[in-house]
Design a protein around this motif. Structure first.
Motif: not given
Length: 347
Positions: A225-228, A247-259, A261-264
């Motif tokens: 998370i910190d590295s993202l 793809g869209d670099f910054h949008a993808r990072i936002e998706d990964l952070l949200k993923h 968050e939901e996984r936790v």
């Protein structure tokens, strides 16, 4: 951009940026399908980024791509974004006597200094027991784990690069950016002048990078998370990932952070409703996008990833105080902690 036919398999070497070529390296019987190996062509010494498993199919594909580009493998240096076998396996077989193999210093220490390949991976007899993996499943994992059987041989010579160190090839100035999480020493490569970043497996666009628990790190998911967040601040215009398309670099990072968050939240919910489960049992209850009717139908290699990811999220929740664990009957069992999980607060 230039497409170059690779003889024999119908695949294509493709110029993806100025003087940078993608060589598709097939990964047989693997859901990743291919590794994106990149060649930065240079009049003196070219740089090859990542190599594929140490198996004939990968070696044939990589050598065919280099041949199509007119490159003698003995005349290239190699940069490994991280130690996983699908990226590092062929490095010592491909590099010539005068070639160098660069890797982030933390992953290089793991990859190059331990004499027994199995010793540097997560799974071992003791750790399998603590996670609650049944002995017969653990035995099959060790026999079939590609991270072990397709890894480079022990004793290779690797040059560790530090965070911020710059490598210059083909007119590019590639700054090494330490991005721990997927592995303890994963690195991305950044050229500020053109807004280009090689992301390895840190940011993938069609699939989600597996974040597993590493015994040498307290919180691999927290590292990730910190590295993202760290690379989100870079003005990346073009990202070249280790697998699949960009793809869209910054949008993808936002998706990964949200993923995550939901996984936790999912893992915390499982622990709350089912106190006393092991990491293996928690992984069984998590939702996975995989072609299998149930947990028993999971391929063994995918169970490795699933249990590792379960552990990384449990470690993160423990770090937050949201989950506790106790050793009972030879395995760690997890229960709800005393504190409210404030994961991702303020994001």
């Amino acid at each position: 951009m230039v497409d170059i036919d690779q003889s024999g398999n119908g695949r294509r070497v493709r110029e993806v940026f100025g003087n940078i070529f993608r060589i598709p390296v097939v990964l047989p019987n693997n859901p990743l399908r291919e590794l994106n190996s990149y060649l930065i062509r240079d009049a003196e010494r070219s740089l090859l980024i990542d190599t594929g498993f140490r198996i004939p199919a990968c070696k044939d594909a990589l050598l065919a791509g280099l041949e199509e580009l007119g490159e003698d493998p003995g005349d290239v240096d190699i940069l490994l974004t991280h130690l996983h076998a699908d990226h590092s396996g062929l490095a010592t077989d491909i590099v010539g006597n005068s070639g160098r193999i660069f890797i982030g210093e933390h992953d290089g220490a793991l990859l190059g200094k331990l004499p027994v390949p199995v010793g540097r991976w997560v799974w071992s007899d003791g750790r399998d027991t603590l996670t609650g993996i049944p002995p017969e499943v653990a035995d099959e994992m060790r026999k079939t784990n590609p991270a072990i059987i397709f890894a480079p041989p022990p004793g290779g010579h690797y040059i560790g690069v530090k965070d911020g160190e710059v490598l210059r090839y083909g007119g590019y100035s590639l700054r090494c950016v330490l991005t721990p999480g997927h592995t303890p020493g994963h690195i991305c490569l950044w050229d500020e002048s053109v807004g280009l970043m090689f992301t390895g497996d840190h940011v993938l666009f069609d699939i989600t990078p597996n974040i597993t628990s590493w015994p040498i790190r307290d919180d691999s998911l927290g590292d990730y998370i910190d590295s993202l967040r760290k690379v989100y601040e870079y003005p990346v215009k073009t990202a070249l990932p280790g697998h699949r398309e960009t793809g869209d670099f910054h949008a993808r990072i936002e998706d990964l952070l949200k993923h995550h968050e939901e996984r936790v939240a999912e893992v915390e919910g499982i622990v709350s409703l089912n106190p006393g489960l092991t990491a293996y049992e928690i992984a069984e209850k998590m939702k996975w996008r995989i072609r299998a009717a149930n947990w028993d139908g999971f391929p063994i290699s995918q169970k490795i990833f699933a249990v590792g990811e379960s552990l990384s999220h449990l470690d993160h929740l423990r770090r937050q105080g949201a989950v506790t664990r106790e050793l009972e009957h030879g395995a760690y069992r997890y229960r709800k902690g005393l504190f409210i999980n404030e994961y991702m607060e303020g994001c």
